[in-house]
Design an enzyme around this catalytic site. Structure first.
Site, PDB file in Angstrom:
ATOM      1  N   GLU A  96     -13.059  -4.298   9.446  1.00 57.03           N
ATOM      2  CA  GLU A  96     -13.249  -3.092   8.631  1.00 57.03           C
ATOM      3  C   GLU A  96     -14.102  -3.341   7.398  1.00 57.03           C
ATOM      4  O   GLU A  96     -14.735  -2.415   6.876  1.00 57.03           O
ATOM      5  CB  GLU A  96     -11.898  -2.497   8.223  1.00 57.03           C
ATOM      6  CG  GLU A  96     -11.087  -3.329   7.261  1.00 57.03           C
ATOM      7  CD  GLU A  96     -10.143  -4.274   7.961  1.00 57.03           C
ATOM      8  OE1 GLU A  96      -9.169  -4.706   7.321  1.00 57.03           O
ATOM      9  OE2 GLU A  96     -10.369  -4.592   9.149  1.00 57.03           O
ATOM     10  N   HIS A 124      -0.271  -5.991   9.666  1.00 59.09           N
ATOM     11  CA  HIS A 124      -1.445  -6.080   8.805  1.00 59.09           C
ATOM     12  C   HIS A 124      -0.988  -6.206   7.357  1.00 59.09           C
ATOM     13  O   HIS A 124       0.104  -5.796   7.002  1.00 59.09           O
ATOM     14  CB  HIS A 124      -2.358  -4.882   9.010  1.00 59.09           C
ATOM     15  CG  HIS A 124      -3.175  -4.986  10.260  1.00 59.09           C
ATOM     16  ND1 HIS A 124      -4.543  -4.815  10.269  1.00 59.09           N
ATOM     17  CD2 HIS A 124      -2.819  -5.290  11.537  1.00 59.09           C
ATOM     18  CE1 HIS A 124      -4.994  -4.998  11.501  1.00 59.09           C
ATOM     19  NE2 HIS A 124      -3.957  -5.270  12.287  1.00 59.09           N
ATOM     20  N   GLU A 125      -1.859  -6.805   6.537  1.00 61.77           N
ATOM     21  CA  GLU A 125      -1.456  -7.270   5.205  1.00 61.77           C
ATOM     22  C   GLU A 125      -0.152  -8.078   5.333  1.00 61.77           C
ATOM     23  O   GLU A 125       0.835  -7.806   4.668  1.00 61.77           O
ATOM     24  CB  GLU A 125      -1.284  -6.105   4.221  1.00 61.77           C
ATOM     25  CG  GLU A 125      -2.537  -5.320   3.950  1.00 61.77           C
ATOM     26  CD  GLU A 125      -2.875  -4.335   5.062  1.00 61.77           C
ATOM     27  OE1 GLU A 125      -4.065  -4.218   5.431  1.00 61.77           O
ATOM     28  OE2 GLU A 125      -1.941  -3.688   5.586  1.00 61.77           O
ATOM     29  N   HIS A 181       1.855   3.436  14.770  1.00 61.58           N
ATOM     30  CA  HIS A 181       1.347   2.888  13.509  1.00 61.58           C
ATOM     31  C   HIS A 181       2.307   3.247  12.384  1.00 61.58           C
ATOM     32  O   HIS A 181       2.696   4.400  12.224  1.00 61.58           O
ATOM     33  CB  HIS A 181      -0.044   3.446  13.186  1.00 61.58           C
ATOM     34  CG  HIS A 181      -0.628   2.858  11.940  1.00 61.58           C
ATOM     35  ND1 HIS A 181      -1.019   3.621  10.860  1.00 61.58           N
ATOM     36  CD2 HIS A 181      -0.874   1.572  11.587  1.00 61.58           C
ATOM     37  CE1 HIS A 181      -1.491   2.825   9.907  1.00 61.58           C
ATOM     38  NE2 HIS A 181      -1.412   1.584  10.328  1.00 61.58           N
ATOM     39  N   HIS A 182       2.693   2.213  11.613  1.00 62.22           N
ATOM     40  CA  HIS A 182       3.546   2.395  10.440  1.00 62.22           C
ATOM     41  C   HIS A 182       2.855   1.796   9.225  1.00 62.22           C
ATOM     42  O   HIS A 182       2.912   0.588   9.015  1.00 62.22           O
ATOM     43  CB  HIS A 182       4.903   1.708  10.630  1.00 62.22           C
ATOM     44  CG  HIS A 182       5.784   2.329  11.646  1.00 62.22           C
ATOM     45  ND1 HIS A 182       6.877   1.664  12.190  1.00 62.22           N
ATOM     46  CD2 HIS A 182       5.765   3.556  12.232  1.00 62.22           C
ATOM     47  CE1 HIS A 182       7.477   2.466  13.062  1.00 62.22           C
ATOM     48  NE2 HIS A 182       6.821   3.609  13.101  1.00 62.22           N
ATOM     49  N   GLU A 183       2.170   2.609   8.447  1.00 65.51           N
ATOM     50  CA  GLU A 183       1.650   2.144   7.159  1.00 65.51           C
ATOM     51  C   GLU A 183       2.730   2.386   6.115  1.00 65.51           C
ATOM     52  O   GLU A 183       3.185   3.511   5.939  1.00 65.51           O
ATOM     53  CB  GLU A 183       0.363   2.877   6.777  1.00 65.51           C
ATOM     54  CG  GLU A 183      -0.154   2.540   5.391  1.00 65.51           C
ATOM     55  CD  GLU A 183      -0.357   1.046   5.168  1.00 65.51           C
ATOM     56  OE1 GLU A 183       0.324   0.501   4.269  1.00 65.51           O
ATOM     57  OE2 GLU A 183      -1.164   0.432   5.897  1.00 65.51           O
ATOM     58  N   GLU A 194      -3.037  -9.426  11.155  1.00 64.45           N
ATOM     59  CA  GLU A 194      -4.336  -9.477  10.479  1.00 64.45           C
ATOM     60  C   GLU A 194      -4.373 -10.793   9.695  1.00 64.45           C
ATOM     61  O   GLU A 194      -4.547 -11.852  10.262  1.00 64.45           O
ATOM     62  CB  GLU A 194      -4.489  -8.254   9.576  1.00 64.45           C
ATOM     63  CG  GLU A 194      -5.869  -8.044   9.012  1.00 64.45           C
ATOM     64  CD  GLU A 194      -5.895  -6.862   8.066  1.00 64.45           C
ATOM     65  OE1 GLU A 194      -6.907  -6.157   8.041  1.00 64.45           O
ATOM     66  OE2 GLU A 194      -4.918  -6.658   7.324  1.00 64.45           O
ATOM     67  N   ASN A 224     -13.622  -5.752  -3.331  1.00 66.74           N
ATOM     68  CA  ASN A 224     -13.251  -5.019  -2.125  1.00 66.74           C
ATOM     69  C   ASN A 224     -11.772  -5.145  -1.779  1.00 66.74           C
ATOM     70  O   ASN A 224     -11.370  -4.898  -0.663  1.00 66.74           O
ATOM     71  CB  ASN A 224     -14.098  -5.523  -0.954  1.00 66.74           C
ATOM     72  CG  ASN A 224     -15.571  -5.276  -1.200  1.00 66.74           C
ATOM     73  OD1 ASN A 224     -15.994  -4.137  -1.360  1.00 66.74           O
ATOM     74  ND2 ASN A 224     -16.348  -6.334  -1.262  1.00 66.74           N
ATOM     75  N   GLU A 275      -7.484 -11.625   2.441  1.00 64.42           N
ATOM     76  CA  GLU A 275      -8.744 -10.990   2.843  1.00 64.42           C
ATOM     77  C   GLU A 275      -9.915 -11.413   1.953  1.00 64.42           C
ATOM     78  O   GLU A 275     -10.565 -10.587   1.306  1.00 64.42           O
ATOM     79  CB  GLU A 275      -8.566  -9.474   2.876  1.00 64.42           C
ATOM     80  CG  GLU A 275      -7.582  -9.048   3.955  1.00 64.42           C
ATOM     81  CD  GLU A 275      -7.296  -7.559   3.954  1.00 64.42           C
ATOM     82  OE1 GLU A 275      -7.984  -6.817   3.239  1.00 64.42           O
ATOM     83  OE2 GLU A 275      -6.365  -7.135   4.666  1.00 64.42           O
TER      84      GLU A 275
END
Length: 706
Positions: A511, A486-487, A416-418, A505, A198, A177
């Site tokens: 974002e 993501h990540e 969603h699984h964070e 991602e 960030n 990112e």
């Protein structure tokens, strides 16, 4: 109809000493003859290769080899004991994608090497040469004197012949990112460039770049370096020698071992890839990365449907709502009140609102973030193992009622699984979590890995995590679940082999516009991304922000594009899932612009890149599979420009009603981003159109058959 032609051309056996090999030529040429790969050994038995494109050497003699922690280096004292050349030509079909039919046509050179030293270890090299680039990999065959490889370093070189204009992000072991930088290759300085303000985590140990890294030469030669089929291996960054204009593989390591890759023989490395063209559009049209992967191992995946989706997501980035249920900001600190505080986003009522909106507007899914327990302690805590429960909802979210209501409306809920990067917790719960999804008829999940990886000492892009990501995809497939990570680890074309790998991602996404202290993603960001990150695979960028300034939420932040560019992104940035990311009220206040999101497809029969220059602008046309309607998107950087669209790609003898969404006369990404004009025309294959793009602007066209 799949057609396969595999022709064995010649097999030659050589037992001569390595010095005599220098007089021989080992070569493979692309089917159209524009790319030539030469291979040989030098006088010391060191293997090297070079690449010629359009009669110009673009990669000079570049050496190949390995260092190990448990064995002597494997990089010289070789003999060529066998070479084989062959041709392969097939056409395979994508179950979903940028197009239906993919031509996989290459010429192959296979070289079998053996050490002249007493160990007599063997190493094979395979080169596949396509019209759009090359891929090569190492093969470690089964052998008596070599059982386990603990790879300390892989020495794969790309010795360049020009100081290319280079579009790069630093070789961060933990995150992709970063904003892209544009410099000469000789000016790459990853350590100075890294901006940590960030980022939740970052580790950049070398002056290296992450891949894909794209370069443009003085004569228009375009190169992009990456890898394909990354399985049970460490991700590759490229260390930059700015004096000698040389790139060298620099594998991501671990703090827990002195090696970077551990493999039992026999095994194969990922493919090292170079996409090559004499123009920018052909880079996007290249299918080199997916072609270098194995065919579909899952069979029928019709249970996954490409779709647009809305969801409980952007509102948290705007601080309108929260992921957590019981936390309140009291006297400058977040405190757990144990009860709902009124700002929790994932409530039954709020999600039903998104379901209603989606059902009315040809949007197939709703993503719900912050639905499950654990968000109170999800990041910034040393011990995050066991924090998240992937089956238990908060008290104000009735998951069964939400799913029932969504099915009634013809909408699918996206899970969603964070994980908060607590990988062992997630691995232990995956079967239970995916079984819950299967029981509820959910077929897509967005996974997240924010934070430093647990167990400690591992990095997002090392072998441990490569295996975790890939194992998650394989396990999810057993439950008919598709993964949007993501990540993530970088995309390397595995969507061909495991087509439940739908998107990811792996870049600085939308974002950052909501909360980055550096002003967010600049207008040049996406015209670079289209020719770099997008070459590796689908991107979950979450476009469609209509309330560009959102001053009522965050007066110091904004999206740095016009609203017309936000529409264009549905065509330009490819993904089989595309989010309408803004709030329902902002869409309802802009029905004119919303119409394009309602109409635009997500699954394509054909893609044409009409024009483009890396970092400046790009225009892409895509033909929808089901309707055969066409959609066109064009975007520009901070420079206003006029782009001419030639509609000769359209079907013959068909008339289309074209609705054109374009920047208004006073539009500007900063001064007037919501100035949008909509025009309706009749278009045929013979038509041409000039579109004026504002600074940071774009245009979107729907072409509906009359």
């Amino acid at each position: 109809m799949k057609k396969i032609i595999a022709i064995l051309v010649v097999a030659l056996l050589f037992s001569s000493c390595s010095s005599n090999n220098e007089s021989k030529k080992y070569q493979a040429t692309s089917p159209n003859g524009t790319i030539v790969v030469d291979f040989n050994l030098n006088a010391k038995g060191k293997p090297f290769y070079s690449v010629v494109f359009n009669n110009k050497k673009v990669v000079d003699s570049s050496y190949l080899g390995f260092e190990f922690t448990n064995a002597k280096a494997l990089k010289d004292n070789f003999n060529i004991v066998n070479t084989t050349t062959s041709t392969f030509n097939e056409t395979w079909q994508m179950p979903w994608g940028e197009q239906v039919n993919v031509v996989n046509h290459y010429n192959e050179l296979r070289v079998e090497l053996q050490e002249t030293s007493e160990l007599k270890r063997k190493l094979n090299l395979v080169f596949k040469v396509y019209d759009d680039g090359i891929g090569f990999r190492y093969e470690f065959p089964e052998q008596a004197n070599f059982k386990e490889a603990l790879i300390k370093d892989e020495h794969t070189e790309f010795n360049l012949t020009e100081d290319y204009k280079t579009f790069w992000i630093p070789g961060d072991w933990d995150i992709y990112e970063h904003l892209y930088n544009t410099t000469k290759l000789s000016e790459v300085d990853a350590l100075q460039f890294a901006n940590h303000k960030n980022l939740a985590q970052t580790y950049i140990p070398e002056n290296a770049v992450n891949t894909p890294v794209t370069m443009v030469g003085a004569d228009g030669t375009h190169l992009s370096f990456h890898e394909a089929a990354l399985i049970d291996y460490s991700g590759m960054t490229l260390k930059v020698d700015t004096e000698n204009l040389d790139l060298k593989s620099n594998l991501v390591g671990s703090e827990n071992t002195d090696y970077k890759v551990k493999r039992m023989l026999p095994f194969e490395t990922p493919w090292r890839t170079i996409q090559i063209s004499d123009n920018a559009p052909e880079l996007i049209e290249s299918k080199l990365i997916v072609n270098l992967n194995e065919p579909n191992k899952l069979g029928d995946i019709s249970w996954f449907t490409p779709m647009k989706y809305t969801g409980v997501w952007w509102e948290m980035h705007l601080d309108k709502s929260t992921w957590h249920y019981g936390m309140e900001h009291i006297n400058g600190e977040w405190k757990d009140t144990g009860k709902a505080h009124g700002k929790h986003g994932a409530t039954t009522e709020n999600v039903k609102n998104f379901i209603d909106f989606s059902a009315k507007n040809n949007i197939g899914g709703v993503l719900v973030e912050g639905w499950n327990t654990g968000w109170e302690n999800w990041i910034g805590f040393e011990d995050r193992e066991g924090v998240f429960d992937f089956v238990t909802p908060y008290p104000d979210y009735d998951i069964n009622e939400v799913v029932r209501y969504a099915k009634e409306k013809g909408v699918e809920i996206i899970m969603h699984h964070e994980t908060s990067a607590a990988t062992e917790t997630y691995t232990k719960q995956q079967d239970t979590a995916f079984a819950l999804m299967q029981s509820l008829g959910m077929h897509s999940v967005k996974t997240g890995y924010v934070g430093k990886i647990l167990p400690k000492g591992e990095y997002h892009h090392g072998q441990y995590m490569v295996n975790h990501y890939n194992n998650t995809v394989e396990k999810a497939a057993r439950y008919q679940v598709a993964i949007n990570a993501h990540e993530p680890i970088k995309a390397t074309g595995l969507r061909r082999t495991y087509p439940n790998t739908i998107s990811r991602e792996g870049l600085r996404g939308q974002e950052f516009n909501a909360w980055a202290s550096d002003g967010g993603n600049p207008p040049e960001h996406l015209p670079i991304v289209a020719f770099t990150r997008m070459l590796s695979g689908p991107i979950d960028y979450t476009p469609g922000i209509f309330n560009i300034k959102f001053d009522e939420y965050k007066p110091d932040n904004q999206v740095n594009t016009t609203i017309a560019q936000q529409l264009a992104l549905y065509v330009v940035i490819y993904s089989p899932i595309q989010m309408a990311a803004d709030l329902v009220e902002h869409y309802e206040a802009n029905p004119k612009a919303l119409q394009f999101i309602k109409d635009v497809g997500v699954d394509w029969k054909q893609t044409k890149v009409l024009n483009g220059e890396v970092g400046d602008f790009v225009t892409i046309a895509r033909k929808e599979r089901l309707t055969e309607n066409w959609f066109v998107g064009g975007i520009t950087d901070e420079n206003a420009r006029t782009i001419d669209v030639d509609f000769s790609f359209l079907d013959a003898d068909v008339t289309y009603q074209a609705t054109i969404y374009k920047d208004g006369k006073t539009a500007h990404w900063d001064n007037n981003p919501t100035d949008l004009e909509v025009e309706t025309l009749t278009i045929t294959k013979a038509s041409k159109l000039s579109c004026n793009l504002a600074a940071g602007g774009g245009f979107a066209i729907s072409l509906i058959k009359k």
